[in-house]
Scaffold this active site. Structure first.
Site, short mmCIF file in Angstrom:
data_model
loop_
_atom_site.label_atom_id
_atom_site.label_comp_id
_atom_site.label_asym_id
_atom_site.label_seq_id
_atom_site.Cartn_x
_atom_site.Cartn_y
_atom_site.Cartn_z
N ASP A 193 -0.59 -10.05 9.44
CA ASP A 193 0.37 -11.11 9.12
C ASP A 193 1.81 -10.72 9.46
OD1 ASP A 193 -1.10 -13.36 8.07
OD2 ASP A 193 -1.74 -12.02 6.49
N HIS B 69 4.40 -6.92 -4.02
CA HIS B 69 3.14 -6.87 -4.75
C HIS B 69 2.37 -5.63 -4.37
CE1 HIS B 69 2.61 -9.09 -0.93
NE2 HIS B 69 1.65 -8.20 -0.79
N TYR C 288 -10.70 -0.93 0.03
CA TYR C 288 -10.71 -0.48 1.42
C TYR C 288 -9.44 0.27 1.78
CZ TYR C 288 -7.46 -3.69 3.90
OH TYR C 288 -6.35 -4.34 4.40
N ARG C 289 -8.43 0.24 0.92
CA ARG C 289 -7.11 0.75 1.31
C ARG C 289 -6.26 0.77 0.04
NH1 ARG C 289 -3.91 -2.97 5.67
NH2 ARG C 289 -1.97 -1.79 5.90
N TYR D 201 0.83 -1.21 0.00
CA TYR D 201 0.00 0.00 0.00
C TYR D 201 0.87 1.26 0.00
CZ TYR D 201 -3.18 -3.57 1.78
OH TYR D 201 -3.90 -4.73 1.97
#
Lengths: 145, 537
Positions: free
Chosen positions: B151, B398, B485-486, B92
């Site tokens: 995580d 990613h 959402y983000r 992100y």
């Protein structure tokens, strides 16, 4: 001249990833290439040096010598190195005596493969040197060359 | 130095940096290209491209007073600051800013666990505290509380919750922002504000009653740019006595509709932790004919999928259930879940899973004794931070697109089909969206799916494809009423654009607030798609 090996090589996998999380499949285990190496975690005699705590808090979650999560035989960084070296040298950093501060810093500050860079605010140059001293002493104490 | 802040020349930038050094010490201001390398987004699909965002400098304060001093200096020079906590927001944007030339306000040195109360079940921390740090603090002191962590454990409770990140335990804790209670914020003018009961001098309930009196602005600081959060409280689960797991499978594709309804009931009744859905048929995706079926234009029929399942001898769907609490309660809740689902779905089966007292032993944490193939990642499930998940990160990381969808089987089928069809021009998408794709039950009251293609620094063609696919995914999802959402800074405008009800009333409201509080854009201009007047085109 001492040979310097990459800490974390670029991963030799398909350029487009198998999906993170979602495509892991119902088993929750990602397919992994065969990993050479010991069946059990290697014996590591941890040197009592200031770098130990720094290593354990910042590096060991990926580069420790123990087993990985959820049935993975090794932690991710160790497994990546184990695959690359194919037993030629240890994948676990604590069994490496060829990593001085400058070498570690090269990878810590620049990252490589899936390993991102680390900032000076989280790991100072002095911290990196302390980790290098710890790794060397630990590797020697563990009698692995 | 590679870049300058917007509208600032080199001479004034040098003066600005000198003032920063005066505020925090020369050791904690960085502006060389080497030192700024780690402030790039190592997971960026626009690596070395014009769209990549670069910081002009970074500064790491030691305390709130230094944060205030930095904000005031930045205000005088009109330099945008981009606050980060531990800087691990990978997928992100990592630590990279929205606006090139911003100065990263690196809060990693503010790393004190200020309080953990295991009788009233909360923590109060600074932004540089990682989940590893908080877990270690709790263990070292023998406190009887459990954290809920994402995580990778190197992120911070504050940073993760301000990104509306998630974890894997009970519903009221998985939504990390929802589980927050009380924050301290340095505003764009350098003032310190506390929310909720923290605004009442002498209050002892800052981490127990989040509202205080009057409007609660704390939501503005999540995915927003209205201030810099320097302290934040979090509710913690009392360490449960016992942990139990079980697996339910259902034979037919359409059975998923009922399965989801039952699990919604169990979750909303606080009987279960995170439910982990999966389709055993995903194991067939390596077969060309099945892959073609599961990704076919318009989607496969139920009958075709059921025939494939029958031929393979596999159930169509499964769900891992998890129970926390007293041993007898976990046993009864699992028995209830089994009875409820098996009585309603013909052919459904249940398998008893691992169960043990908490805290788990090292061996139990390793998750090697489940009698079936489980989708649960046990470290996360038990609130133990780890980096083991990094084993599935490939290439140079990613990017992540996680559209939110309703908690219904029909909605899952519709997203599978619509996203697969809508992204058909990108071959990589079929692995993420197909007829076996299961929803993620991360947030407590909604499903999500995941599109997280990998990138490589030395493969600009691949990265360009990923970048185009990400933008298309945002657009396709929005056409169907699904929103991300983000998002990383390079996608935040695209995502914010899709939340456009009534001619972008929400964005215009945010812009009005931003103009009133921070017209020069000192705090993270562009974050959340919110731009102050100075930067609006």
């Amino acid at each position: 001249m001492r040979r310097i090996m990459l800490l974390v090589p670029p991963l030799a996998v398909a350029s487009l990833a198998v999906a993170i999380f979602g495509a892991e499949g119902v088993g929750g285990q990602t397919a992994q290439a065969a990993v050479p190496g010991p069946a059990a975690a290697p014996h590591v005699v941890k040197a009592d040096l200031p770098g130990r705590a720094i290593f354990e808090q910042n590096c060991a979650p990926c580069h420790g010598a123990g087993p990985g999560d959820d049935g993975a035989p090794m932690l991710p960084g160790t497994m990546t190195l184990e695959r690359r070296y194919q037993g030629e040298i240890p994948g676990a950093l604590e069994l490496r005596d060829d990593l001085d501060g400058d070498t570690l810093r090269l990878f810590v500050r620049n990252g490589i493969g899936a390993m991102p860079m680390f900032r000076k605010s989280e790991l100072s140059d002095a911290d990196v040197d302390a980790v290098a001293a710890y790794l060397k002493a630990t590797a020697e104490a563990s009698a692995v060359k | 130095m590679a870049v300058l802040p917007p509208d600032l020349d080199a001479a004034n930038f040098a003066r600005f940096l000198e003032e920063l050094r005066g505020a925090v010490g020369a050791d904690w201001v960085w502006s060389s290209e080497d030192d700024l390398g780690p402030y790039r987004d190592s997971f960026s699909p626009v690596w070395n491209q014009a769209e990549e965002r670069h910081a002009s400098a970074a500064v790491a304060p030691a305390d709130v007073e230094q944060v205030q001093a930095i904000v005031r200096i930045a205000g005088r020079y009109k330099v945008p600051l981009f606050p980060i906590s531990t800087g691990k927001n990978f997928g992100y944007g990592g630590p990279s800013p929205n606006v090139t030339g911003s100065v990263v306000l690196d809060l990693k040195r503010m790393n004190r666990v200020l309080e953990v109360d295991d009788k009233r079940h909360f923590a109060l921390v600074e932004p540089g505290v990682s989940y590893f740090d908080l877990y270690r603090h709790i263990k070292d002191k023998g406190l009887k509380v459990m954290i809920d962590c994402p995580d990778p454990g190197w992120g911070s409770p504050i940073g993760n919750s301000l990104e509306r990140g998630i974890g894997y335990t009970m519903p009221q804790f998985r939504d990390h922002f929802g589980a927050s209670c009380g924050m301290e914020v340095v505003l764009p003018n350098g003032e310190v504000m506390r929310t909720g009961m923290g605004a009442l001098p002498g209050s002892q309930s800052w981490q127990e009653y989040k509202y205080g009196f009057g409007p609660d602005p704390s939501g503005l600081f999540a995915q927003g740019n209205f201030g810099i959060v320097t302290k934040m409280g979090f509710r913690l689960m009392p360490l449960p006595e016992y942990y139990r797991t079980g697996l339910i499978t259902v034979p037919r594709r359409r059975d998923f509709v009922k399965l989801v309804e039952h699990v919604n009931y169990l979750s909303d009744s606080s009987l279960i932790g995170e439910a982990v859905y999966g389709s055993p048929l995903a194991a067939l995706m390596g077969d060309k004919a099945f892959y073609a079926l599961a990704t076919r234009q318009g989607g496969p029929s139920d009958a075709e999928m059921d025939a494939a399942a029958s031929k393979a001898g596999l159930p169509s769907w499964q769900v891992d259930l998890q129970f926390f609490g007293p041993e007898a309660a976990t046993r009864e809740n699992w028995e209830y879940a089994k009875q409820r689902i098996l009585a309603d779905i013909p052919g459904a089966k249940a398998i008893d899973g691992d169960h043990f007292p908490l805290p788990a032993t090292e061996e139990q944490l390793l998750n090697t004794t489940q009698p079936y193939k489980t989708g649960i990642r046990r470290y996360g499930a038990l609130g133990v931070p780890s980096l083991g998940i990094w084993r599935i990160v490939s290439g140079n990381g990613h990017v992540g697109f996680f559209p939110v969808l309703p908690r219904s089987g029909e909605a899952v089928f519709e997203m599978q089909r619509a996203m697969c069809d809508g992204l058909r021009e990108f071959p990589l998408a079929g692995r993420f969206f197909n007829a076996t794709t299961a929803p993620l039950y991360w947030h407590s009251y909604a499903f999500q799916m995941v599109f997280a293609p990998s990138v490589k620094h030395d493969d600009p063609a691949l990265n360009a494809e990923v970048h185009a696919a990400m933008k298309k995914a945002v657009a396709v999802a929005a056409e169907h009423g699904w929103g991300d959402y983000r998002a990383a800074p390079i996608y935040q405008d695209d995502v914010a654009d899709t939340y456009s009800f009534n001619n972008h009333a929400l964005r215009r409201f945010h812009e009005q607030l931003k103009d009133a509080i921070d017209p020069d854009g000192i705090v993270a201009p562009g974050r959340g798609g919110i731009w102050p007047r100075r930067f609006r085109k």
